[in-house]
Scaffold this motif. Structure first.
Motif, PDB file in Angstrom:
ATOM      1  N   ILE A 135      22.218  19.071  -4.827  1.00  0.00           N
ATOM      2  CA  ILE A 135      21.002  18.921  -5.620  1.00  0.00           C
ATOM      3  C   ILE A 135      21.184  19.728  -6.898  1.00  0.00           C
ATOM      4  O   ILE A 135      21.315  20.951  -6.856  1.00  0.00           O
ATOM      5  N   ASP A 136      21.224  19.034  -8.022  1.00  0.00           N
ATOM      6  CA  ASP A 136      21.317  19.670  -9.332  1.00  0.00           C
ATOM      7  C   ASP A 136      19.890  19.891  -9.833  1.00  0.00           C
ATOM      8  O   ASP A 136      19.176  18.924 -10.113  1.00  0.00           O
ATOM      9  N   LEU A 137      19.484  21.149  -9.942  1.00  0.00           N
ATOM     10  CA  LEU A 137      18.099  21.427 -10.340  1.00  0.00           C
ATOM     11  C   LEU A 137      17.778  20.892 -11.734  1.00  0.00           C
ATOM     12  O   LEU A 137      16.643  20.484 -11.985  1.00  0.00           O
ATOM     13  N   ASP A 138      18.764  20.897 -12.634  1.00  0.00           N
ATOM     14  CA  ASP A 138      18.516  20.356 -13.969  1.00  0.00           C
ATOM     15  C   ASP A 138      18.161  18.878 -13.880  1.00  0.00           C
ATOM     16  O   ASP A 138      17.216  18.409 -14.539  1.00  0.00           O
ATOM     17  N   GLU A 139      18.930  18.130 -13.081  1.00  0.00           N
ATOM     18  CA  GLU A 139      18.667  16.702 -12.932  1.00  0.00           C
ATOM     19  C   GLU A 139      17.350  16.453 -12.203  1.00  0.00           C
ATOM     20  O   GLU A 139      16.609  15.519 -12.533  1.00  0.00           O
ATOM     21  N   HIS A 194       8.704  25.112 -13.030  1.00  0.00           N
ATOM     22  CA  HIS A 194       9.124  25.647 -11.736  1.00  0.00           C
ATOM     23  C   HIS A 194       8.191  25.354 -10.565  1.00  0.00           C
ATOM     24  O   HIS A 194       8.674  25.018  -9.470  1.00  0.00           O
ATOM     25  N   PRO A 195       6.876  25.468 -10.707  1.00  0.00           N
ATOM     26  CA  PRO A 195       6.021  25.182  -9.539  1.00  0.00           C
ATOM     27  C   PRO A 195       6.220  23.776  -8.979  1.00  0.00           C
ATOM     28  O   PRO A 195       6.314  23.582  -7.759  1.00  0.00           O
ATOM     29  N   VAL A 196       6.328  22.792  -9.861  1.00  0.00           N
ATOM     30  CA  VAL A 196       6.541  21.415  -9.413  1.00  0.00           C
ATOM     31  C   VAL A 196       7.956  21.253  -8.874  1.00  0.00           C
ATOM     32  O   VAL A 196       8.190  20.565  -7.870  1.00  0.00           O
ATOM     33  N   LEU A 197       8.900  21.908  -9.517  1.00  0.00           N
ATOM     34  CA  LEU A 197      10.297  21.816  -9.101  1.00  0.00           C
ATOM     35  C   LEU A 197      10.493  22.383  -7.697  1.00  0.00           C
ATOM     36  O   LEU A 197      11.194  21.795  -6.865  1.00  0.00           O
ATOM     37  N   ILE A 198       9.882  23.517  -7.426  1.00  0.00           N
ATOM     38  CA  ILE A 198       9.997  24.133  -6.102  1.00  0.00           C
ATOM     39  C   ILE A 198       9.404  23.225  -5.033  1.00  0.00           C
ATOM     40  O   ILE A 198       9.969  23.062  -3.938  1.00  0.00           O
ATOM     41  N   GLU A 199       8.282  22.605  -5.346  1.00  0.00           N
ATOM     42  CA  GLU A 199       7.661  21.689  -4.395  1.00  0.00           C
ATOM     43  C   GLU A 199       8.580  20.516  -4.080  1.00  0.00           C
ATOM     44  O   GLU A 199       8.765  20.156  -2.907  1.00  0.00           O
ATOM     45  N   LEU A 241      11.863  20.371  -4.494  1.00  0.00           N
ATOM     46  CA  LEU A 241      13.063  20.866  -3.816  1.00  0.00           C
ATOM     47  C   LEU A 241      12.795  21.071  -2.336  1.00  0.00           C
ATOM     48  O   LEU A 241      13.626  20.722  -1.481  1.00  0.00           O
ATOM     49  N   SER A 242      11.641  21.628  -2.021  1.00  0.00           N
ATOM     50  CA  SER A 242      11.276  21.852  -0.612  1.00  0.00           C
ATOM     51  C   SER A 242      11.277  20.545   0.171  1.00  0.00           C
ATOM     52  O   SER A 242      11.740  20.498   1.318  1.00  0.00           O
ATOM     53  N   LEU A 243      10.779  19.489  -0.435  1.00  0.00           N
ATOM     54  CA  LEU A 243      10.725  18.199   0.245  1.00  0.00           C
ATOM     55  C   LEU A 243      12.112  17.665   0.566  1.00  0.00           C
ATOM     56  O   LEU A 243      12.295  16.932   1.541  1.00  0.00           O
TER      57      LEU A 243
END
Length: 213
Positions: free
Chosen positions: A29-33, A88-93, A95-97
């Protein structure tokens, strides 16, 4: 699923390490993408970015002009922090999924033996570190990374600007469970990655591979 976050400053070899893990069976999982996939025209996150960095970061269809956003969001540590506060808040959500096993009444085997999350900008993302079983840092001195980036065609001033927004190597390494030294331009990076994989049981050790052969 066992999850490792891979951190590294620009030109450290972080992406190379992540792609190598992927070749060894990891879900990458590439966080940038992942962040870019959230930039849906008309969404709350896109509107918030436009409010913060200027509505001219949007194209005719309402999508993000990424080069313009990057030039403004990575202009200073303060602007990076403002970007992170929105994304970040949306990204963390999201990523968790992707990495947390769903709660259900049956047990199924995961498709991947482990997950690798490539984290290009760890500053401000520490709230998500609880999702990781391990934090692995790919490290190389600033002078080495600068030379690598320039050899790859990056303008020196661009490297200096990007690097100024990143943590220094010692601070980055302090975040790590494991540090991989990628100072040398040889195969030692892959040898260290294989050792990590073997220690975690994701590949056989060299001795076992020779015995099986």
């Amino acid at each position: 699923m066992f999850t490792v976050f891979v951190l590294g400053n620009i030109a450290s070899g972080k992406s190379t390490a992540c792609r190598y893990f992927e070749s060894r069976g990891a879900m990458l999982i590439d966080l940038d993408e992942l962040a870019k996939s959230l930039y849906v025209p008309g969404s709350d996150i896109v509107n918030a970015l436009a409010d913060e960095f200027g509505w001219d970061i949007l194209d005719e269809e309402g999508g993000i002009r990424r080069s313009i956003l990057a030039s403004r969001a990575f202009a200073s540590p303060d602007s990076v922090a403002r970007l992170n506060g929105i994304v970040h808040p949306v990204l963390i959500e999201q990523l968790s999924l992707r990495i947390l096993d769903p709660v259900c009444c049956t047990v199924s085997s995961p498709r991947y033996p482990f997950a690798v999350v490539e984290v290009s900008a760890p500053t401000g993302f520490e709230d998500a570190f609880g999702l990781a079983d391990e934090i692995l840092v790919i490290s190389a001195p600033l002078s080495v990374r600068r030379e690598r980036a320039i050899q790859r065609g990056m303008v020196p001033s661009d490297f200096d600007a990007r690097s100024a927004c990143q943590p220094d190597e010692s601070a980055l390494c302090n975040l790590a469970t494991t540090v991989i030294d990628n100072s040398a331009a040889d195969n030692s990076l892959f040898e260290q990655l294989d050792s990590w994989l073997a220690c975690h049981g994701f590949i056989d050790t060299p001795d076992k591979e020779e015995a099986d052969a």
